[in-house]
Scaffold this motif. Sequence first.
Motif, short mmCIF file in Angstrom:
data_model
loop_
_atom_site.label_atom_id
_atom_site.label_comp_id
_atom_site.label_asym_id
_atom_site.label_seq_id
_atom_site.Cartn_x
_atom_site.Cartn_y
_atom_site.Cartn_z
N VAL A 221 0.89 -1.33 -0.11
CA VAL A 221 0.04 0.16 0.09
C VAL A 221 1.00 1.14 0.16
O VAL A 221 1.61 1.53 0.86
CB VAL A 221 -1.17 0.00 1.12
N LYS B 216 -1.38 5.71 5.57
CA LYS B 216 -1.15 4.28 5.42
C LYS B 216 -1.11 3.27 6.88
O LYS B 216 -1.66 2.15 7.10
CB LYS B 216 0.26 4.16 5.05
N ASP C 144 4.80 -1.77 8.61
CA ASP C 144 4.43 -0.47 8.27
C ASP C 144 5.66 0.28 8.01
O ASP C 144 6.81 -0.19 8.69
CB ASP C 144 3.62 -0.20 9.47
N THR D 110 3.42 -1.15 3.83
CA THR D 110 3.48 0.27 3.29
C THR D 110 4.49 0.90 3.24
O THR D 110 5.43 0.62 3.71
CB THR D 110 2.58 1.07 4.49
#
Length: 454
Positions: free
Chosen positions: A42, A50, A161, A197
């Motif tokens: 993403v 995000k 992340d 992300t």
Amino acid sequence: MPKDNPFYYNLPTRPADFVGRWPLVEEIVADLARPRPDSWAVIGGRRFGKSSVLKAIEARLLKRLAHTAPGDWYIFPLVVDLKGSETDTEQNVYARIVRLLYRALHRSPMVSLELHRTRLHTVVNTQLEMLSFYQFEDTLDDLMISFEAHHGPLRLALLLDEVEAITRFDWSETLFNQLRAIIYDGPLADMVKLVLTGAAGVTRVRHEGSPLLNAVKIIHLAALSETDIKILIDRAQVVPEAVRIAVQTQSGGHPFIAQYLLHHLWHDGLAQATPAQVEQVAHQLRRQRAADLQGWWAAIDDSGQFAYAQLINADDWVDEQRLMAQAHHITQPLDQGLAALCYHGLAIRDPNGQRYRAVGSLFRDWFLQHTACARSLGIRNGEQTTSTRSELIEERESLKRQLRQYRKDLLQLQEQKAQYGLNVPLDILNGIDNAQQNIERIEARLKTIKAQLI
């Protein structure tokens, strides 16, 4: 009106307050439940939601886990913030993932497993700070076998992340290659999937040919729609229509800008707010968060900067072919720049994907006032524009105040980190990283201002 301020701009949005991107979340969750799912990336700019997307995916997967039918995959999500990882080697990352996984399984009310009988327990209790790829793979394999014996097939969804936080290290390529081996053709390919992300740094790695980034499904975030912004504003219950329009115009659907505006307007009462107050808070954001705006500008690279300058000088949608015909002396492909504009929330693409339009008057006003690109192109209603000396001095003094505060915060956080030894809480590590990034951005902007004042 709610007693507590319902608008947050410095923290990920809670799943209960998440708006606008549920279709993407549901698409990823549904895919992860299939027999042969994909892994995902993403892509979005800094402060573009995000982390909130990952939190929403985690919440949906945990809800699904609680209602897993016999014979279905048990999908266990694990959020790993890579900004908080030790940075000596990829083996630190594997050790951190194992520790977080053990903690999450141990605390989960939905998973009953004799963890003390697993290799996972042994690795964690020996307090290894580094774990080789093969040890990591063997630990996960042992966990899958133990889980299936008690419940059924287990699939681990690693929600990674801020992946670009590690792309600056030499060992990141090794990590990416090894993760690809797990999800693509290794013995755990059906049992471990990634949702990661990132932003500009990750896309550069992909264009340079990273095997991992070329083996995942890429999704670019986009600005929130007017309907989504309306849903967000409606948390305050009563808001004048003129204020709704002003917030949408200023933010252009950028979630951070919209939340910032609404957060500060809420204190004075959104029900009595006026468009003039929206403009005042927008001016405050441009002044106080100049480092964030400068960071977005730097992240879109020269092709995005060129395209943005052309878009804001147009009255309507601009065709991609027209932009390509005007592009000269840019080092990055124009399509990358246009994509970056969209996943930073500074432009939108039409449904056919052939035309673009700049959005968000707040960033546009900052661009016109503070960038050499705007001045060199003579953009402000077709006339040459420059920042006045007084404006530059005002910005400089504001940035100096921010810099002193960030340095003070960093010192306090580093003192707290020293007190914890090896078990530093993630919020302290994230706070140190954020403070350092803001200090770097502010220092860079101050150098630019100094040159302009000479």
